[in-house]
Write a protein that holds these residues in place. Structure first.
Motif, PDB file in Angstrom:
ATOM      1  N   ARG A  77       0.537  -1.220  -0.173  1.00 52.88           N
ATOM      2  CA  ARG A  77      -0.066  -0.437   0.254  1.00 52.88           C
ATOM      3  C   ARG A  77       0.733   1.465   0.024  1.00 52.88           C
ATOM      4  O   ARG A  77       2.323   1.520   0.928  1.00 52.88           O
ATOM      5  CB  ARG A  77      -0.970   0.270   1.411  1.00 52.88           C
ATOM      6  CG  ARG A  77      -2.031   1.713   1.412  1.00 52.88           C
ATOM      7  CD  ARG A  77      -3.300   0.733   1.857  1.00 52.88           C
ATOM      8  NE  ARG A  77      -4.172   1.858   2.273  1.00 52.88           N
ATOM      9  CZ  ARG A  77      -4.597   2.173   2.941  1.00 52.88           C
ATOM     10  NH1 ARG A  77      -5.011   1.208   4.235  1.00 52.88           N
ATOM     11  NH2 ARG A  77      -6.027   3.174   2.804  1.00 52.88           N
TER      12      ARG A  77
ATOM     13  N   ILE B  10      -6.547  -3.647  -5.478  1.00 50.27           N
ATOM     14  CA  ILE B  10      -7.442  -3.369  -4.650  1.00 50.27           C
ATOM     15  C   ILE B  10      -7.722  -1.714  -4.687  1.00 50.27           C
ATOM     16  O   ILE B  10      -7.006  -0.908  -5.392  1.00 50.27           O
ATOM     17  CB  ILE B  10      -6.778  -2.871  -2.912  1.00 50.27           C
ATOM     18  CG1 ILE B  10      -5.951  -4.712  -2.936  1.00 50.27           C
ATOM     19  CG2 ILE B  10      -7.847  -3.179  -1.880  1.00 50.27           C
ATOM     20  CD1 ILE B  10      -7.282  -6.402  -2.626  1.00 50.27           C
ATOM     21  N   GLY B  11      -8.936  -1.545  -4.571  1.00 52.06           N
ATOM     22  CA  GLY B  11      -9.559  -0.017  -4.516  1.00 52.06           C
ATOM     23  C   GLY B  11      -9.635   0.788  -5.654  1.00 52.06           C
ATOM     24  O   GLY B  11      -9.587   1.743  -6.213  1.00 52.06           O
ATOM     25  N   GLY B  13     -11.812   0.013  -8.361  1.00 54.42           N
ATOM     26  CA  GLY B  13     -13.476  -0.740  -8.224  1.00 54.42           C
ATOM     27  C   GLY B  13     -13.405  -2.307  -8.669  1.00 54.42           C
ATOM     28  O   GLY B  13     -12.321  -3.171  -8.692  1.00 54.42           O
ATOM     29  N   SER B  14     -14.815  -2.570  -8.991  1.00 49.05           N
ATOM     30  CA  SER B  14     -14.677  -4.269  -9.194  1.00 49.05           C
ATOM     31  C   SER B  14     -14.582  -4.612 -10.314  1.00 49.05           C
ATOM     32  O   SER B  14     -14.277  -5.582 -10.280  1.00 49.05           O
ATOM     33  CB  SER B  14     -15.966  -4.256  -8.206  1.00 49.05           C
ATOM     34  OG  SER B  14     -16.948  -4.497  -9.624  1.00 49.05           O
ATOM     35  N   ARG B  67      -2.805  -0.119  -4.380  1.00 49.24           N
ATOM     36  CA  ARG B  67      -2.956  -1.194  -2.930  1.00 49.24           C
ATOM     37  C   ARG B  67      -2.981  -2.343  -3.634  1.00 49.24           C
ATOM     38  O   ARG B  67      -3.842  -2.087  -4.701  1.00 49.24           O
ATOM     39  CB  ARG B  67      -3.630  -0.951  -1.756  1.00 49.24           C
ATOM     40  CG  ARG B  67      -3.692  -1.272  -0.849  1.00 49.24           C
ATOM     41  CD  ARG B  67      -5.247  -1.378   0.038  1.00 49.24           C
ATOM     42  NE  ARG B  67      -5.466  -2.084   1.445  1.00 49.24           N
ATOM     43  CZ  ARG B  67      -5.673  -1.870   2.209  1.00 49.24           C
ATOM     44  NH1 ARG B  67      -7.089  -0.329   2.431  1.00 49.24           N
ATOM     45  NH2 ARG B  67      -5.936  -2.353   3.015  1.00 49.24           N
TER      46      ARG B  67
ATOM     47  N   GLY D  11     -13.080  -4.126  -4.610  1.00 45.12           N
ATOM     48  CA  GLY D  11     -14.522  -2.980  -5.153  1.00 45.12           C
ATOM     49  C   GLY D  11     -15.092  -2.080  -4.219  1.00 45.12           C
ATOM     50  O   GLY D  11     -15.723  -1.403  -4.435  1.00 45.12           O
ATOM     51  N   GLY D  13     -13.212   0.446  -2.288  1.00 46.14           N
ATOM     52  CA  GLY D  13     -12.502   1.869  -2.354  1.00 46.14           C
ATOM     53  C   GLY D  13     -10.974   1.024  -1.383  1.00 46.14           C
ATOM     54  O   GLY D  13     -11.662  -0.138  -1.418  1.00 46.14           O
ATOM     55  N   SER D  14     -10.416   2.001  -1.222  1.00 49.03           N
ATOM     56  CA  SER D  14      -8.784   1.507  -1.247  1.00 49.03           C
ATOM     57  C   SER D  14      -9.244   1.067   0.793  1.00 49.03           C
ATOM     58  O   SER D  14      -7.780   0.537   1.446  1.00 49.03           O
ATOM     59  CB  SER D  14      -7.534   1.987  -1.328  1.00 49.03           C
ATOM     60  OG  SER D  14      -7.449   3.634  -0.700  1.00 49.03           O
ATOM     61  N   SER D  15      -9.692   1.693   1.148  1.00 47.82           N
ATOM     62  CA  SER D  15      -9.892   1.323   2.564  1.00 47.82           C
ATOM     63  C   SER D  15     -11.124   0.343   3.213  1.00 47.82           C
ATOM     64  O   SER D  15     -12.095   0.398   2.983  1.00 47.82           O
ATOM     65  CB  SER D  15     -10.416   3.259   3.281  1.00 47.82           C
ATOM     66  OG  SER D  15     -10.239   2.992   4.975  1.00 47.82           O
ATOM     67  N   ILE D  16     -10.493  -0.507   3.821  1.00 42.61           N
ATOM     68  CA  ILE D  16     -11.402  -1.415   3.857  1.00 42.61           C
ATOM     69  C   ILE D  16     -11.847  -2.072   5.659  1.00 42.61           C
ATOM     70  O   ILE D  16     -11.963  -3.339   5.643  1.00 42.61           O
ATOM     71  CB  ILE D  16     -10.704  -3.391   3.121  1.00 42.61           C
ATOM     72  CG1 ILE D  16      -9.616  -3.748   3.347  1.00 42.61           C
ATOM     73  CG2 ILE D  16     -10.754  -2.474   1.963  1.00 42.61           C
ATOM     74  CD1 ILE D  16      -8.859  -4.488   2.607  1.00 42.61           C
TER      75      ILE D  16
END
Lengths: 101, 101, 101, 101
Positions: A77, B10-11, B13-14, B67, D11, D13-16
């Motif tokens: 990240r 990651i992040g 979108g799907s 990420r 998907g 967003g980058s904060s999970i």
């Protein structure tokens, strides 16, 4: 980045503790921040230094063994150093309670 | 050695197909023997050339993304080259029938 | 959902082909769509049917062995059936060339 | 058996972190012995109870998300309960020093 790795020597009988001890000695001497857990070792660093450490461990196992399975999971990240401790703390803060570590 | 790797942006979108296409272009151009499957890419080579390829793919995803999670599984066995095709054939021979590939 | 799984018998000597053949026989008889590759088996189905198959394979290995390491990776996406074949085709379409499978 | 699992919502967003907090709340309430680390959660129990927990966590993430990647690694060994703590201690004893956990 954060990485977890695990090395399984194959064909060395069902007790593989001596070989894992050898690997952990290398990790502990590497100088990289790490944390061991019952399933693997989490280590933090730049790509090249993390991979160099895993390679050294894998090659050590292959020196005395015929076969090994090594797994590496990387979570990368941008702009997030020291995530080894922060990730768990961030989750605990959201939940509002301390978790088992 | 044989390795399977998978990179998950990651992040982003799907729909992550464009990024995975970029990764597969790099793999296909690498010259290393490979096989893709719906969950990852299996590649065969020496430690350094395999890891160099995975690094290039991972860094490409991190160039445009914030990420990523990258997983590498390595099966190493002394004196067993060309295992990518042999492993499946050896299983089929034992079972005595052709399996879906 | 799509899942890839791999079972490694430990402490059974370095030739584990007979045990993997046993596992693949179970997979092939299960009726679930699957594809084997040199590193594992990709299977498609609902959570319970996929997990039931992996459990049956794992327990079969543990019946004759002392120790096993089983890994399951699951990619789940709402409203996307038949992804086993579609995922690879979708990547090839974006790249505009056929990839090695 | 010992298992480590990790769930990555895609998907979202980058904060999970919120979704992972939800998962850890379920783990903590499950009653199964567990330990979290920066890369996943290690849990100990019989096959069915471990898998039931992972399923509940995975389904929770899929309720609000479109897509998730869940990884489960299982180390199973006959006649070895309470391995979660014993494994690390056994390595430390062989090395003759305490490791970072």
């Amino acid at each position: 980045m954060l990485a977890e790795f695990s090395i399984i020597p194959i064909g060395a009988g069902s007790s593989i503790g001596d070989q894992l001890a050898e690997v952990l000695r290398i990790v502990d001497a590497s100088g990289l921040p790490y944390k061991i857990n019952p399933m693997g070792t989490v280590v933090e660093g730049e790509w090249d230094e993390v991979i160099r450490l895993v390679k050294r461990c894998h090659k050590t196992i292959m020196k005395t063994g015929e076969r090994a399975v090594t797994t590496i999971s990387i979570k990368d990240r941008k702009g997030k150093p020291n995530r080894k401790d922060q990730k768990v703390k961030s989750i605990e803060k959201r939940i509002g309670k301390s978790l088992k570590k």
